[in-house]
Design an enzyme around this catalytic site. Structure first.
Site, PDB file in Angstrom:
ATOM      1  N   GLU A 219       0.891  -1.184   0.000  1.00 37.84           N
ATOM      2  CA  GLU A 219       0.000   0.000   0.000  1.00 37.84           C
ATOM      3  C   GLU A 219       0.911   1.212   0.000  1.00 37.84           C
ATOM      4  O   GLU A 219       1.552   1.505   1.010  1.00 37.84           O
ATOM      5  CB  GLU A 219      -0.847   0.018   1.283  1.00 37.84           C
ATOM      6  CG  GLU A 219      -1.850  -1.098   1.392  1.00 37.84           C
ATOM      7  CD  GLU A 219      -3.121  -0.802   0.642  1.00 37.84           C
ATOM      8  OE1 GLU A 219      -3.315   0.332   0.173  1.00 37.84           O
ATOM      9  OE2 GLU A 219      -3.929  -1.735   0.523  1.00 37.84           O
ATOM     10  N   CYS A 253      -2.085   9.271   2.681  1.00 38.75           N
ATOM     11  CA  CYS A 253      -1.742   8.733   1.361  1.00 38.75           C
ATOM     12  C   CYS A 253      -2.776   9.122   0.319  1.00 38.75           C
ATOM     13  O   CYS A 253      -2.455   9.272  -0.852  1.00 38.75           O
ATOM     14  CB  CYS A 253      -1.580   7.216   1.437  1.00 38.75           C
ATOM     15  SG  CYS A 253      -2.955   6.418   2.251  1.00 38.75           S
TER      16      CYS A 253
HETATM   17  P1  NDP Z   1       8.421   4.793   4.584  1.00 37.36           P
HETATM   18  O1  NDP Z   1       8.353   4.065   3.308  1.00 37.36           O
HETATM   19  O2  NDP Z   1       9.583   5.657   4.842  1.00 37.36           O
HETATM   20  O3  NDP Z   1       8.336   3.786   5.823  1.00 37.36           O
HETATM   21  C1  NDP Z   1       7.295   2.848   5.960  1.00 37.36           C
HETATM   22  C2  NDP Z   1       7.753   1.764   6.925  1.00 37.36           C
HETATM   23  O4  NDP Z   1       8.807   1.016   6.326  1.00 37.36           O
HETATM   24  C3  NDP Z   1       8.312   2.326   8.231  1.00 37.36           C
HETATM   25  O5  NDP Z   1       7.981   1.468   9.307  1.00 37.36           O
HETATM   26  C4  NDP Z   1       9.816   2.295   7.954  1.00 37.36           C
HETATM   27  O6  NDP Z   1      10.587   2.280   9.132  1.00 37.36           O
HETATM   28  C5  NDP Z   1       9.928   0.985   7.198  1.00 37.36           C
HETATM   29  N1  NDP Z   1      11.142   0.821   6.379  1.00 37.36           N
HETATM   30  C6  NDP Z   1      12.041   1.756   5.997  1.00 37.36           C
HETATM   31  N2  NDP Z   1      13.018   1.192   5.234  1.00 37.36           N
HETATM   32  C7  NDP Z   1      12.727  -0.125   5.141  1.00 37.36           C
HETATM   33  C8  NDP Z   1      13.334  -1.241   4.481  1.00 37.36           C
HETATM   34  N3  NDP Z   1      14.447  -1.122   3.760  1.00 37.36           N
HETATM   35  N4  NDP Z   1      12.752  -2.460   4.585  1.00 37.36           N
HETATM   36  C9  NDP Z   1      11.608  -2.602   5.289  1.00 37.36           C
HETATM   37  N5  NDP Z   1      10.986  -1.587   5.948  1.00 37.36           N
HETATM   38  C10 NDP Z   1      11.525  -0.354   5.868  1.00 37.36           C
HETATM   39  O7  NDP Z   1       7.064   5.616   4.689  1.00 37.36           O
HETATM   40  P2  NDP Z   1       6.672   6.697   5.772  1.00 37.36           P
HETATM   41  O8  NDP Z   1       6.731   6.103   7.132  1.00 37.36           O
HETATM   42  O9  NDP Z   1       7.401   7.941   5.475  1.00 37.36           O
HETATM   43  O10 NDP Z   1       5.106   6.877   5.449  1.00 37.36           O
HETATM   44  C11 NDP Z   1       4.640   7.755   4.498  1.00 37.36           C
HETATM   45  C12 NDP Z   1       4.339   7.043   3.203  1.00 37.36           C
HETATM   46  O11 NDP Z   1       3.367   6.029   3.418  1.00 37.36           O
HETATM   47  C13 NDP Z   1       3.718   7.963   2.174  1.00 37.36           C
HETATM   48  O12 NDP Z   1       4.307   7.735   0.924  1.00 37.36           O
HETATM   49  C14 NDP Z   1       2.261   7.550   2.158  1.00 37.36           C
HETATM   50  O13 NDP Z   1       1.615   7.842   0.957  1.00 37.36           O
HETATM   51  C15 NDP Z   1       2.377   6.089   2.421  1.00 37.36           C
HETATM   52  N6  NDP Z   1       1.103   5.568   2.911  1.00 37.36           N
HETATM   53  C16 NDP Z   1       0.339   4.756   2.098  1.00 37.36           C
HETATM   54  C17 NDP Z   1      -0.907   4.315   2.513  1.00 37.36           C
HETATM   55  C18 NDP Z   1      -1.771   3.459   1.639  1.00 37.36           C
HETATM   56  O14 NDP Z   1      -2.704   2.865   2.169  1.00 37.36           O
HETATM   57  N7  NDP Z   1      -1.538   3.369   0.347  1.00 37.36           N
HETATM   58  C19 NDP Z   1      -1.444   4.692   3.826  1.00 37.36           C
HETATM   59  C20 NDP Z   1      -0.564   5.533   4.579  1.00 37.36           C
HETATM   60  C21 NDP Z   1       0.673   5.951   4.135  1.00 37.36           C
HETATM   61  P3  NDP Z   1      10.969   3.687   9.853  1.00 37.36           P
HETATM   62  O15 NDP Z   1       9.845   4.636   9.683  1.00 37.36           O
HETATM   63  O16 NDP Z   1      11.116   3.290  11.274  1.00 37.36           O
HETATM   64  O17 NDP Z   1      12.201   4.143   9.173  1.00 37.36           O
END
Ligand code: NDP
Length: 490
Positions: A219, A253
């Site tokens: 997502e 999002c």
């Molecule tokens: P990120 O992609 O930065 O992070 C998402 C999660 O992935 C966090 O828990 C992060 O950890 C973790 N993560 C980071 N690097 C890795 C890796 N290499 N492998 C596995 N996991 C990893 O997103 P954000 O937290 O900045 O969230 C915002 C984004 O989420 C926006 O783009 C938004 O559009 C999207 N989003 C989409 C939704 C949907 O339903 N389509 C709903 C809500 C948000 P950590 O944060 O601890 O670094």
């Protein structure tokens, strides 16, 4: 190269997956009614301290308390009651069709089995509702879950996992840490990953999962467009579009980041939207991460440098919060139009025709949500049908994320995942086919082959072309000959 010793976070991920896997096997063997009863208990434990949860979400994300209730806490009860009420029927085995003439005496059943351990990797913007919309159906279906919340919202994640473990036992575990914890969770090989986050990280997650043969649901980000047509109720549309842009300070999002408005109503709509955004300013919180704020400021600065016009808001005073910002005249190749901003900002483009509005809305590599605003519902529907997005709302936007019966889904770079709805449950389980054959005869398609076998196959092909009594009698006769052939009497 000799294998590297595992890091602390990799060890923690392995322990979490192993512990949850062992506990989930017992959980999956419980009758569904017992799982439902336990899930209802878990819901009560959460609701009994709902105020604490709302305050924690506000503390970690800065969102107004009203939004912590409306967009986070309120949906929890609905999630549990929806899945506890509907889950048992959706998970019940179904009978499969086996043709009785050619394959007599066989009964097929398709069961929905839990996958095992689901790794849930969540972002920070909705630290309750996003993980819970996967946790609740996944657990009810008999899975265990390891949750990796965002490093920005660890307390909310830990609070939820503690309540769930009190009611359900060690079938849920939290893996704290930043991105490397998410990567370690995938390396620990759970049976599925449900990832919500940015498109950039989502791609890395997809590759890591593919390398290990783990199914994943993604997502990802969005760049939703609101299409405002002639005939829209201008005051209501301005209020709704302002909410769609600014809710959770635009860290949504499916927040509205682009508005395509028809030229004939633009002179009246634009000031209404500006006024609605300015009225909302006191309820718009500060962004969660300074990095995200810098990115949004960069989009605004770049757009202004390319000649865009600021209708309201703009670059914040040094150290001050980002104000609700609306830009016009932004070229389509500017990041403010093309990339996800994830802040309280939007760009507005004035379009001549419905066709121009559709072209503008579809000019994105994302495809999460879109909305069409017009009182003529037939016209709105025909425009909506041509928008490339996983979800389209007419005269509203994005409010359905907390409704468990409705799929949350995107296309393009918004990802392939589905959360909420029976469709999501189909991904969180795997189908298993069980066939019982109670006949004693040698099957006509078994060895040895012979001319009667070929005749039978030809008869079956002919029967597919034209049904009816003649074809049926032909099949029966060919089957008889084939059985004689198998018995050595052909
Ligand atoms: P990120 O992609 O930065 O992070 C998402 C999660 O992935 C966090 O828990 C992060 O950890 C973790 N993560 C980071 N690097 C890795 C890796 N290499 N492998 C596995 N996991 C990893 O997103 P954000 O937290 O900045 O969230 C915002 C984004 O989420 C926006 O783009 C938004 O559009 C999207 N989003 C989409 C939704 C949907 O339903 N389509 C709903 C809500 C948000 P950590 O944060 O601890 O670094």
């Amino acid at each position: 190269m000799p294998p590297q010793p595992l890091t602390d976070v990799q060890l923690a991920a392995q322990d979490a997956v192993n512990e949850v896997r062992a506990a989930a096997a017992k959980w999956a063997s419980l009758p569904i009614a017992s799982r439902v009863a336990k899930m209802r208990e878990a819901c009560q434990l959460i609701l009994a301290r709902a105020d604490e949860l709302a305050e924690l979400a506000t503390l970690e994300t800065h969102k107004p308390l009203a939004e912590s209730y409306s967009a986070e806490v309120l949906g929890v009860a609905d999630l549990f009651s929806y899945w506890c009420d509907r889950g048992p029927a959706l998970l019940a085995p179904r009978k499969g069709h086996v043709p009785s003439l050619e394959m007599p005496g066989k009964k097929a059943t398709i069961e929905r089995l839990p996958r095992g351990v689901i790794g849930v990797i969540s972002p920070w913007n909705f630290p309750v509702s996003l993980p819970m919309r996967t946790l609740v159906p996944a657990l009810l279906a008999g899975n265990g879950v390891v949750l990796k919340p965002s490093e920005c919202t660890p307390q909310t994640g830990a609070w939820l996992v503690e309540r769930l473990r009190s009611a359900l036992g060690p079938i849920v575990q939290m893996l704290p840490g930043a991105g490397e914890a998410g990567a370690a969770l995938i390396e620990a090989k759970p049976d599925m990953i449900v990832f919500t986050g940015s498109t950039r990280t989502g791609r890395r997650v997809a590759v890591a999962c593919a390398e290990r043969g783990i199914p994943c649901e993604l997502e990802l980000g969005g760049k939703d467009c609101a299409v405002v047509l002639e005939g829209a109720d201008l005051e209501r549309t301005a209020a709704g579009v302002a909410w769609g842009i600014l809710m959770n300070a635009g860290q949504n999002c499916s927040g509205i980041e682009r508005v395509a408005v028809q030229a004939t109503i633009a002179p009246a709509f634009l000031p209404s939207l500006v006024a609605a955004m300015e009225r909302a300013a006191p309820d718009v919180c500060e962004l969660v991460t300074p990095m995200q704020k810098e990115l949004v400021i960069g989009h605004i600065r770049d757009a202004l440098a390319r000649g865009a016009k600021l209708e309201t808001g703009g670059l914040p005073d040094s150290g001050g919060p980002l104000r609700p910002t609306l830009l016009t005249g932004v070229p389509r190749d500017a990041p403010a139009w093309a990339d996800e901003s994830f802040g309280p900002t939007a760009v507005l483009e004035i379009c001549e025709t419905d066709e121009d509005c559709i072209t503008a809305a579809n000019d994105t590599r994302y495809g999460l949500g879109a909305s069409v605003w017009c009182r003529d519902l037939n016209r709105a529907r025909s425009v909506a049908d041509r928008l490339r997005s996983g979800m389209v709302w007419i005269n509203n936007h994005s409010f359905t994320g907390a409704l468990p019966d409705l799929p949350w889904v995107g296309v393009g770079e918004s990802g392939t995942g589905v959360t909420n709805s029976p469709e999501a449950l189909m991904h969180l389980t795997r189908p298993r086919l069980v066939v019982v054959d109670s006949t004693s005869a040698i099957e006509p398609w078994w060895y040895p082959y012979g001319t009667a076998m070929i005749d039978l196959m030809r008869t079956l092909v002919a029967r597919q072309q034209s049904g009816g009594l003649g074809a049926l009698l032909g099949t029966l006769s060919a089957l008889k000959k084939r059985n004689r052939e198998l018995a050595g009497k052909g």
